[in-house]
Design a protein around this motif. Structure first.
Motif, PDB file in Angstrom:
ATOM      1  N   PRO A  37     -33.558-105.390 -57.140  1.00  0.00           N
ATOM      2  CA  PRO A  37     -34.013-105.297 -56.158  1.00  0.00           C
ATOM      3  C   PRO A  37     -32.523-105.690 -55.133  1.00  0.00           C
ATOM      4  CG  PRO A  37     -34.710-107.061 -55.857  1.00  0.00           C
ATOM      5  CD  PRO A  37     -34.366-107.214 -57.162  1.00  0.00           C
ATOM      6  N   VAL A  38     -32.707-104.779 -54.149  1.00  0.00           N
ATOM      7  CA  VAL A  38     -31.282-105.316 -53.138  1.00  0.00           C
ATOM      8  C   VAL A  38     -31.956-104.722 -51.552  1.00  0.00           C
ATOM      9  CG1 VAL A  38     -30.431-103.962 -51.797  1.00  0.00           C
ATOM     10  CG2 VAL A  38     -30.120-103.904 -54.719  1.00  0.00           C
ATOM     11  N   ALA A  39     -32.293-106.425 -50.939  1.00  0.00           N
ATOM     12  CA  ALA A  39     -32.572-105.786 -50.296  1.00  0.00           C
ATOM     13  C   ALA A  39     -31.640-105.901 -48.748  1.00  0.00           C
ATOM     14  CB  ALA A  39     -32.577-107.581 -49.089  1.00  0.00           C
ATOM     15  N   PHE A  40     -31.998-104.071 -47.677  1.00  0.00           N
ATOM     16  CA  PHE A  40     -30.811-103.979 -46.598  1.00  0.00           C
ATOM     17  C   PHE A  40     -31.825-103.835 -45.073  1.00  0.00           C
ATOM     18  CE2 PHE A  40     -29.578-100.292 -43.974  1.00  0.00           C
ATOM     19  CZ  PHE A  40     -28.365-101.119 -43.906  1.00  0.00           C
ATOM     20  N   GLY A  41     -31.120-103.712 -44.161  1.00  0.00           N
ATOM     21  CA  GLY A  41     -30.944-104.398 -42.654  1.00  0.00           C
ATOM     22  C   GLY A  41     -30.785-105.039 -41.973  1.00  0.00           C
ATOM     23  N   HIS A  42     -30.838-105.109 -40.394  1.00  0.00           N
ATOM     24  CA  HIS A  42     -30.111-105.728 -39.153  1.00  0.00           C
ATOM     25  C   HIS A  42     -30.908-106.753 -38.864  1.00  0.00           C
ATOM     26  CE1 HIS A  42     -28.891-100.937 -39.527  1.00  0.00           C
ATOM     27  NE2 HIS A  42     -27.509-101.898 -38.851  1.00  0.00           N
ATOM     28  N   ILE A  43     -29.812-107.537 -38.119  1.00  0.00           N
ATOM     29  CA  ILE A  43     -30.325-108.918 -37.479  1.00  0.00           C
ATOM     30  C   ILE A  43     -30.303-108.748 -35.949  1.00  0.00           C
ATOM     31  CG2 ILE A  43     -30.437-111.228 -37.317  1.00  0.00           C
ATOM     32  CD1 ILE A  43     -29.950-111.653 -39.846  1.00  0.00           C
ATOM     33  N   GLY A  44     -30.211-108.218 -35.206  1.00  0.00           N
ATOM     34  CA  GLY A  44     -29.478-107.608 -34.297  1.00  0.00           C
ATOM     35  C   GLY A  44     -28.377-106.517 -34.247  1.00  0.00           C
ATOM     36  N   ALA A  45     -27.063-106.387 -33.798  1.00  0.00           N
ATOM     37  CA  ALA A  45     -26.463-105.636 -34.823  1.00  0.00           C
ATOM     38  C   ALA A  45     -25.583-105.483 -35.842  1.00  0.00           C
ATOM     39  CB  ALA A  45     -25.251-105.114 -33.932  1.00  0.00           C
ATOM     40  N   VAL A  46     -25.934-106.340 -36.479  1.00  0.00           N
ATOM     41  CA  VAL A  46     -25.542-106.772 -37.186  1.00  0.00           C
ATOM     42  C   VAL A  46     -25.456-106.652 -39.311  1.00  0.00           C
ATOM     43  CG1 VAL A  46     -24.693-108.853 -39.111  1.00  0.00           C
ATOM     44  CG2 VAL A  46     -24.591-109.412 -36.463  1.00  0.00           C
ATOM     45  N   VAL A  47     -24.974-105.832 -40.154  1.00  0.00           N
ATOM     46  CA  VAL A  47     -25.931-105.242 -41.025  1.00  0.00           C
ATOM     47  C   VAL A  47     -26.447-106.346 -41.530  1.00  0.00           C
ATOM     48  CG1 VAL A  47     -25.295-103.771 -42.387  1.00  0.00           C
ATOM     49  CG2 VAL A  47     -24.801-103.386 -40.077  1.00  0.00           C
ATOM     50  N   PHE A  48     -26.995-106.537 -43.192  1.00  0.00           N
ATOM     51  CA  PHE A  48     -28.072-107.136 -44.195  1.00  0.00           C
ATOM     52  C   PHE A  48     -27.502-106.834 -45.038  1.00  0.00           C
ATOM     53  CE2 PHE A  48     -30.928-109.532 -46.033  1.00  0.00           C
ATOM     54  CZ  PHE A  48     -30.091-110.527 -46.944  1.00  0.00           C
ATOM     55  N   PHE A  49     -26.951-107.783 -46.024  1.00  0.00           N
ATOM     56  CA  PHE A  49     -27.008-106.518 -47.708  1.00  0.00           C
ATOM     57  C   PHE A  49     -27.592-108.484 -48.015  1.00  0.00           C
ATOM     58  CE2 PHE A  49     -24.080-103.722 -46.152  1.00  0.00           C
ATOM     59  CZ  PHE A  49     -24.743-102.565 -46.875  1.00  0.00           C
ATOM     60  N   GLY A  50     -29.003-107.816 -49.168  1.00  0.00           N
ATOM     61  CA  GLY A  50     -29.036-108.962 -49.743  1.00  0.00           C
ATOM     62  C   GLY A  50     -29.141-108.050 -51.381  1.00  0.00           C
ATOM     63  N   LEU A  51     -27.977-109.069 -51.763  1.00  0.00           N
ATOM     64  CA  LEU A  51     -27.171-108.253 -53.189  1.00  0.00           C
ATOM     65  C   LEU A  51     -28.620-109.133 -54.047  1.00  0.00           C
ATOM     66  CD1 LEU A  51     -24.078-107.707 -53.564  1.00  0.00           C
ATOM     67  CD2 LEU A  51     -26.004-106.488 -52.582  1.00  0.00           C
ATOM     68  N   PRO A  52     -28.905-108.713 -55.643  1.00  0.00           N
ATOM     69  CA  PRO A  52     -29.100-109.057 -56.578  1.00  0.00           C
ATOM     70  C   PRO A  52     -28.628-111.444 -57.113  1.00  0.00           C
ATOM     71  CG  PRO A  52     -29.321-107.157 -56.974  1.00  0.00           C
ATOM     72  CD  PRO A  52     -28.613-107.193 -55.513  1.00  0.00           C
ATOM     73  N   GLY A  53     -29.285-111.541 -57.499  1.00  0.00           N
ATOM     74  CA  GLY A  53     -28.165-112.721 -58.026  1.00  0.00           C
ATOM     75  C   GLY A  53     -27.605-113.066 -59.409  1.00  0.00           C
ATOM     76  N   ASN A  54     -28.174-111.998 -60.185  1.00  0.00           N
ATOM     77  CA  ASN A  54     -27.168-111.774 -61.406  1.00  0.00           C
ATOM     78  C   ASN A  54     -26.267-111.465 -61.280  1.00  0.00           C
ATOM     79  OD1 ASN A  54     -29.237-112.898 -63.604  1.00  0.00           O
ATOM     80  ND2 ASN A  54     -30.773-110.845 -62.889  1.00  0.00           N
ATOM     81  N   PRO A  55     -25.077-111.864 -61.777  1.00  0.00           N
ATOM     82  CA  PRO A  55     -23.837-111.734 -61.680  1.00  0.00           C
ATOM     83  C   PRO A  55     -23.070-109.868 -61.369  1.00  0.00           C
ATOM     84  CG  PRO A  55     -23.887-113.202 -62.325  1.00  0.00           C
ATOM     85  CD  PRO A  55     -25.296-113.408 -62.783  1.00  0.00           C
ATOM     86  N   VAL A  56     -23.937-108.812 -62.569  1.00  0.00           N
ATOM     87  CA  VAL A  56     -23.365-107.979 -63.186  1.00  0.00           C
ATOM     88  C   VAL A  56     -24.298-106.920 -61.836  1.00  0.00           C
ATOM     89  CG1 VAL A  56     -23.498-106.241 -64.318  1.00  0.00           C
ATOM     90  CG2 VAL A  56     -22.439-108.010 -65.606  1.00  0.00           C
ATOM     91  N   SER A  57     -25.046-107.547 -61.529  1.00  0.00           N
ATOM     92  CA  SER A  57     -25.879-106.967 -60.053  1.00  0.00           C
ATOM     93  C   SER A  57     -25.024-106.809 -59.343  1.00  0.00           C
ATOM     94  CB  SER A  57     -27.395-107.510 -60.304  1.00  0.00           C
ATOM     95  OG  SER A  57     -28.096-107.672 -61.810  1.00  0.00           O
ATOM     96  N   VAL A  58     -24.544-108.144 -59.156  1.00  0.00           N
ATOM     97  CA  VAL A  58     -23.578-108.094 -57.468  1.00  0.00           C
ATOM     98  C   VAL A  58     -22.401-107.244 -57.699  1.00  0.00           C
ATOM     99  CG1 VAL A  58     -22.012-109.649 -56.311  1.00  0.00           C
ATOM    100  CG2 VAL A  58     -23.886-110.618 -57.280  1.00  0.00           C
ATOM    101  N   MET A  59     -21.977-106.995 -58.226  1.00  0.00           N
ATOM    102  CA  MET A  59     -21.098-106.018 -58.675  1.00  0.00           C
ATOM    103  C   MET A  59     -21.527-104.393 -58.417  1.00  0.00           C
ATOM    104  SD  MET A  59     -17.863-107.652 -60.852  1.00  0.00           S
ATOM    105  CE  MET A  59     -16.374-107.257 -60.272  1.00  0.00           C
ATOM    106  N   VAL A  60     -22.331-104.255 -59.277  1.00  0.00           N
ATOM    107  CA  VAL A  60     -22.543-102.770 -59.552  1.00  0.00           C
ATOM    108  C   VAL A  60     -22.981-102.043 -58.368  1.00  0.00           C
ATOM    109  CG1 VAL A  60     -24.745-101.084 -60.267  1.00  0.00           C
ATOM    110  CG2 VAL A  60     -22.933-103.271 -61.811  1.00  0.00           C
TER     111      VAL A  60
END
Ligand code: AMP
Ligand code: MG
Length: 423
Positions: free
Chosen positions: A298-321
């Motif tokens: 899964p991927v998380a996406f959103g904002h903390i105030g005006a800051v953009v947040f991406f929560g990528l999965p932990g698996n190393p290949v998933s991070v790159m993809v």
């Protein structure tokens, strides 16, 4: 960072939190929810290489600034050239590059001229030195030449007043050369994006320390660093953060105070020790998406105030993809780039069968080779598990397999995205 206007995507959280999103839907939502930086800075030309132009560039002058010769030879008036036979011209002098012959050319004369030298007034044609016979202050020129040959017109590269570049262009080596040819010593570019990242997980050790039982080295911060370097952003590495509520909250607060974008890896899967989720829900506005892709969800996406947040999965290949599919396009947009060159794809024949289950988009790692001019074959780069980072190292492309596709047989055509420019 406060100079962005943020647009939060429409309130469809329920839809986002259930069911599967397609890769394209997730990317569109992310792109709709991020905005380009607004601040710019003036930089000396060389420092602007790789940065994104903040304003349009209008040519202040013609390039070349004067009509000049494309060859070493003799500048003449075309009207004086013989239609047949040979004519002798007197040579009063030479026009050198940077040292022009300033006297208007008289009928029946030929001014010796060097490549890049200004055309003497009245001359319209250059005859190459190899095509004449020089004898003292005379030169003999034959027939067969045409008016205007071997002459480069003022402004033929860039005309004064012409728009040379639109804002939003990322400057290449050729671009800074063009800007230099216009005499521009400084150029306004958008400020660099500030991107903070950290890894989460109790099992992670930074390199250089000894591994305890059950621990692994944190590789994601290194791949992310490499991927971000290519995008010319300011990188803020916040290290490994243990799975503890107050540490995670502290890391997010530090990141949000200094960066435009926060990227984390790990800790977003269902059932994970979930201070990441808990903290994000408390600090910001977040969606946790299951995306119909492999590897990656899964991927998380959103904002903390005006800051953009991406929560990528932990698996190393998933991070790159997931970085390539979601983070990279968003960072390019946020950097002010208006027309990033799309990662191109080519068709290739599978050298061997590829396992694939229908229902999700697969980014398999492959090795593409040219088999004949314009023809390509691709083979798997080996085990395709999302933890096998070596498959990314050995691969030179992604094999893109649509959700509807099932197993691919040897010899079938597949779409391939070369890593060139991506990694
Ligand atoms: P998680 O998404 O946290 O459940 O992690 C999924 C898998 O990725 C687990 O096997 C983790 O150990 C591994 N992992 C998470 N973060 C990293 C990292 N920074 N470097 C290498 N592997 C990681
Ligand atoms: Mg974890």
């Amino acid at each position: 960072m406060q100079d962005q206007e943020i647009t939060i995507q429409p309130g469809c959280e329920d839809e986002l939190n259930t069911g599967l999103l397609s890769v394209a839907q997730a990317r569109e939502r992310i792109l709709a929810a991020v905005a380009p930086v607004k601040t710019s800075e003036a930089l000396p030309l060389r420092e602007a290489l790789g940065r994104v132009l903040a304003g349009e560039i209008v040519a202040p002058l013609d390039v070349p600034s004067h009509t000049n010769s494309a060859m070493d030879g003799y500048a003449v008036r075309a009207a004086d050239l013989p239609e047949e036979g040979v004519r002798e011209f007197r040579v009063p002098g030479t026009s050198w590059a940077g040292r022009p012959w300033l006297t208007p050319i008289e009928p029946g004369r030929a001014v010796q001229i060097m490549t890049g030298a200004m055309m003497p007034e009245g001359a319209d044609t250059v005859v190459m030195q190899e095509q004449v016979e020089r004898d003292g202050d005379r030169v003999r020129i034959g027939s067969g030449h045409h008016c205007g040959q071997n002459v480069r017109a003022a402004g033929e590269d860039v005309a004064a007043g012409q728009q040379v570049f639109a804002p939003g262009k990322r400057l290449t080596a050729a671009d800074i050369g063009v800007l230099a040819s216009l005499g521009l010593a400084e150029v306004a570019v958008f400020r660099k994006l500030k991107v903070a990242f950290f890894s989460t997980g109790d099992e992670l050790r930074p390199v250089g320390e000894a591994l305890g039982p059950g621990e692994i080295y944190d590789s994601n911060r290194y791949t992310l660093y490499g991927l971000l370097r290519k995008l010319d952003v300011d990188i803020i590495d916040l290290g490994v953060v243990r799975d503890r509520r107050e540490l995670i909250e502290q890391a997010f607060n530090t990141a949000a105070a200094t960066a435009d974008v926060i990227i984390t890896s790990g800790g977003v899967s269902v059932g994970e020790a979930d201070f990441v989720k808990e903290t994000l829900e408390k600090l910001g506005n977040m969606s946790f998406w299951k995306i119909a892709m492999k590897p990656g969800r899964p991927v998380a996406f959103g904002h903390i105030g005006a800051v953009v947040f991406f929560g990528l999965p932990g698996n190393p290949v998933s991070v790159m993809v997931t970085f390539f599919q979601f983070v990279r396009p968003a960072l390019l947009k946020m950097s002010g780039e208006t027309a990033p060159s799309p990662a191109f794809t080519v068709r290739a024949r599978a050298a061997s069968p590829l396992r694939k289950r229908p229902g999700r988009f697969e980014f398999q790692r492959g090795i593409i080779e040219q088999s004949a001019p314009g023809e390509f074959v691709v083979r798997s780069a080996g085990a395709q598990g999302s933890g096998i980072l070596r498959s990314m190292s050995e691969a030179n492309c992604f094999i893109l397999l649509d959700p509807d596709r099932s197993r691919v047989e040897a010899g079938e055509e597949v779409e391939v995205q070369p890593f060139q420019n991506l990694i």
